[in-house]
Design a protein around this motif. Structure first.
Motif, PDB file in Angstrom:
ATOM      1  N   GLN A   1      -1.797  -1.162  -3.994  1.00  0.00           N
ATOM      2  CA  GLN A   1      -2.987  -0.451  -3.521  1.00  0.00           C
ATOM      3  C   GLN A   1      -2.577   0.994  -3.259  1.00  0.00           C
ATOM      4  O   GLN A   1      -1.774   1.255  -2.372  1.00  0.00           O
ATOM      5  N   LEU A   2      -3.129   1.908  -4.047  1.00  0.00           N
ATOM      6  CA  LEU A   2      -2.803   3.315  -3.900  1.00  0.00           C
ATOM      7  C   LEU A   2      -3.957   4.023  -3.204  1.00  0.00           C
ATOM      8  O   LEU A   2      -5.114   3.878  -3.599  1.00  0.00           O
ATOM      9  N   PHE A   3      -3.613   4.778  -2.179  1.00  0.00           N
ATOM     10  CA  PHE A   3      -4.605   5.535  -1.419  1.00  0.00           C
ATOM     11  C   PHE A   3      -4.262   7.010  -1.582  1.00  0.00           C
ATOM     12  O   PHE A   3      -3.180   7.439  -1.216  1.00  0.00           O
TER      13      PHE A   3
ATOM     14  N   LYS B   1       0.828  -1.207   0.000  1.00  0.00           N
ATOM     15  CA  LYS B   1       0.000   0.000   0.000  1.00  0.00           C
ATOM     16  C   LYS B   1       0.862   1.257   0.000  1.00  0.00           C
ATOM     17  O   LYS B   1       1.915   1.296   0.636  1.00  0.00           O
ATOM     18  N   PHE B   2       0.351   2.283  -0.691  1.00  0.00           N
ATOM     19  CA  PHE B   2       1.016   3.574  -0.758  1.00  0.00           C
ATOM     20  C   PHE B   2       0.013   4.680  -0.469  1.00  0.00           C
ATOM     21  O   PHE B   2      -1.158   4.584  -0.846  1.00  0.00           O
ATOM     22  N   LEU B   3       0.489   5.725   0.189  1.00  0.00           N
ATOM     23  CA  LEU B   3      -0.311   6.903   0.487  1.00  0.00           C
ATOM     24  C   LEU B   3       0.259   8.059  -0.328  1.00  0.00           C
ATOM     25  O   LEU B   3       1.409   8.447  -0.143  1.00  0.00           O
ATOM     26  N   LEU B   4      -0.546   8.585  -1.241  1.00  0.00           N
ATOM     27  CA  LEU B   4      -0.143   9.724  -2.060  1.00  0.00           C
ATOM     28  C   LEU B   4      -0.998  10.908  -1.648  1.00  0.00           C
ATOM     29  O   LEU B   4      -2.226  10.853  -1.762  1.00  0.00           O
ATOM     30  N   VAL B   5      -0.348  11.945  -1.142  1.00  0.00           N
ATOM     31  CA  VAL B   5      -1.049  13.108  -0.605  1.00  0.00           C
ATOM     32  C   VAL B   5      -0.716  14.326  -1.462  1.00  0.00           C
ATOM     33  O   VAL B   5       0.447  14.698  -1.597  1.00  0.00           O
ATOM     34  N   GLY B   6      -1.742  14.919  -2.036  1.00  0.00           N
ATOM     35  CA  GLY B   6      -1.576  16.168  -2.766  1.00  0.00           C
ATOM     36  C   GLY B   6      -1.942  17.317  -1.846  1.00  0.00           C
ATOM     37  O   GLY B   6      -3.026  17.310  -1.260  1.00  0.00           O
ATOM     38  N   LEU B   7      -1.048  18.272  -1.689  1.00  0.00           N
ATOM     39  CA  LEU B   7      -1.332  19.397  -0.804  1.00  0.00           C
ATOM     40  C   LEU B   7      -2.033  20.519  -1.561  1.00  0.00           C
ATOM     41  O   LEU B   7      -1.771  20.765  -2.729  1.00  0.00           O
ATOM     42  N   GLY B   8      -2.934  21.189  -0.847  1.00  0.00           N
ATOM     43  CA  GLY B   8      -3.674  22.301  -1.426  1.00  0.00           C
ATOM     44  C   GLY B   8      -4.665  22.845  -0.416  1.00  0.00           C
ATOM     45  O   GLY B   8      -4.673  22.453   0.752  1.00  0.00           O
ATOM     46  N   ASN B   9      -5.496  23.739  -0.889  1.00  0.00           N
ATOM     47  CA  ASN B   9      -6.565  24.339  -0.080  1.00  0.00           C
ATOM     48  C   ASN B   9      -7.896  24.046  -0.750  1.00  0.00           C
ATOM     49  O   ASN B   9      -7.998  24.104  -1.973  1.00  0.00           O
ATOM     50  N   ILE B  10      -8.907  23.770   0.063  1.00  0.00           N
ATOM     51  CA  ILE B  10     -10.231  23.500  -0.502  1.00  0.00           C
ATOM     52  C   ILE B  10     -10.948  24.803  -0.816  1.00  0.00           C
ATOM     53  O   ILE B  10     -10.640  25.845  -0.242  1.00  0.00           O
ATOM     54  N   GLY B  11     -11.893  24.719  -1.719  1.00  0.00           N
ATOM     55  CA  GLY B  11     -12.710  25.871  -2.080  1.00  0.00           C
ATOM     56  C   GLY B  11     -12.425  26.339  -3.487  1.00  0.00           C
ATOM     57  O   GLY B  11     -11.281  26.280  -3.948  1.00  0.00           O
ATOM     58  N   PRO B  12     -13.461  26.815  -4.180  1.00  0.00           N
ATOM     59  CA  PRO B  12     -13.293  27.230  -5.577  1.00  0.00           C
ATOM     60  C   PRO B  12     -12.319  28.390  -5.762  1.00  0.00           C
ATOM     61  O   PRO B  12     -11.680  28.503  -6.805  1.00  0.00           O
TER      62      PRO B  12
ATOM     63  N   PRO C   1       3.277   2.410   6.025  1.00  0.00           N
ATOM     64  CA  PRO C   1       4.534   2.863   6.635  1.00  0.00           C
ATOM     65  C   PRO C   1       5.027   4.168   5.995  1.00  0.00           C
ATOM     66  O   PRO C   1       4.729   4.452   4.832  1.00  0.00           O
ATOM     67  N   VAL C   2       5.773   4.923   6.764  1.00  0.00           N
ATOM     68  CA  VAL C   2       6.234   6.239   6.316  1.00  0.00           C
ATOM     69  C   VAL C   2       7.034   6.154   5.015  1.00  0.00           C
ATOM     70  O   VAL C   2       6.984   7.068   4.194  1.00  0.00           O
TER      71      VAL C   2
ATOM     72  N   CYS D   1       5.653   4.511  -6.700  1.00  0.00           N
ATOM     73  CA  CYS D   1       4.911   3.377  -6.132  1.00  0.00           C
ATOM     74  C   CYS D   1       5.295   2.041  -6.754  1.00  0.00           C
ATOM     75  O   CYS D   1       5.296   1.022  -6.064  1.00  0.00           O
ATOM     76  N   THR D   2       5.590   2.036  -8.036  1.00  0.00           N
ATOM     77  CA  THR D   2       5.802   0.763  -8.720  1.00  0.00           C
ATOM     78  C   THR D   2       7.264   0.389  -8.910  1.00  0.00           C
ATOM     79  O   THR D   2       7.600  -0.791  -8.903  1.00  0.00           O
ATOM     80  N   MET D   3       8.137   1.404  -9.087  1.00  0.00           N
ATOM     81  CA  MET D   3       9.534   1.122  -9.390  1.00  0.00           C
ATOM     82  C   MET D   3      10.483   1.507  -8.250  1.00  0.00           C
ATOM     83  O   MET D   3      11.652   1.168  -8.289  1.00  0.00           O
TER      84      MET D   3
END
Length: 186
Positions: free
Chosen positions: A55-57, A2-13, A82-83, A173-175
Motif C-alpha cells: 500500500q503506497l501513500f 504500507k509506505f509513505l512517499l513524499v515529494g517535496l515542492g511548493n504549490i502554485g503554478p 513507521p519511519v 518499496c518493493t525490494m
C-alpha cells in the motif's frame, strides 16, 4: 505493508516546473504512468495506490517547502507508517542534473524542507531520494537557481530522469533500500 512517499515542492503554478519542485514532478509522473490521482486533503495533495502487494501513500505537501515536516508527521501518524517505510524525494543542488542518490538517512545538507522534517520527526533516520539539479549559479544566486525552471536541454531529458527516480522509489518499496541503492545509485 504500507509506505509513505513524499515529494517535496511548493504549490502554485509559478513553482510548477522549477528545480525545487522535482519531488512533486516525480510523484506526478508516477501518477500519470500508473493511473492514480491526487486529491486535496489536509496539509497536502495525497494519493493511494496498491503496487505489488504494498500500500503506497503519496504526499505532496501544501505547506510550502520550509514546513514540509508538518505534512510528513501528520500522514505518518494518520496512516500508521513507521519511519523506516518513509521515502522523501527532494532536489539536491550538490548533485549534477541527471544523477540520483538514495540514502537511508542523513543530514539536511542545507535543505530547509529536510531540516523541517528532521525537527518534527525528531530524527534523521528516514530514507531520502536526492534528485540532482546541479549548481550552475553564481554566488548569491542559489534561491533564483532552485526556484528557476530547468533550461531547454534539461527539459528534454527530464521525462526519462523522472522515470528513473520513480523506478527508484518503487524499488525502495518493493525490494528494499539496499537493493535500490545497489542498483540505482550512480
Amino acid at each position: 505493508m504500507k509506505f509513505l512517499l513524499v515529494g517535496l515542492g511548493n504549490i502554485g503554478p509559478e513553482y510548477a516546473l522549477t528545480r525545487h519542485n522535482v519531488g512533486f514532478m516525480v510523484l506526478d509522473r508516477l501518477a500519470a504512468q500508473h493511473g492514480f490521482n491526487f486529491t486535496m486533503t489536509r496539509l497536502a495533495y495525497t494519493a493511494k495506490w496498491q503496487y505489488k502487494g504494498k500500500q503506497l501513500f503519496f504526499v505532496k505537501p501544501t505547506t510550502y517547502m520550509n514546513l514540509s515536516g508538518k505534512a510528513v508527521l501528520y500522514y505518518m501518524k494518520q496512516e500508521k507508517i513507521p519511519v523506516e517505510n518513509i521515502l522523501i524525494i527532494t532536489d539536491d543542488k550538490d548533485l549534477p542534473f541527471n544523477k540520483l542518490r538514495l540514502k537511508p538517512k542523513g543530514s539536511p545538507g542545507g535543505h530547509n524542507g529536510l531540516r523541517n522534517i528532521d525537527e518534527l520527526l525528531n530524527t534523521q533516520e528516514y530514507a531520502r531520494l536526492r534528485v540532482g539539479i546541479g549548481n550552475n549559479f553564481s554566488k548569491g544566486k542559489q534561491v533564483d537557481f532552485v526556484l528557476g525552471e530547468f533550461p531547454e536541454d534539461e527539459m528534454i531529458q527530464l521525462p526519462d530522469y523522472l522515470d528513473r527516480a520513480g523506478d527508484v522509489a518503487l524499488a525502495f518499496c518493493t525490494m528494499g533500500i539496499q537493493f535500490a541503492m545497489n542498483n540505482y545509485n550512480q
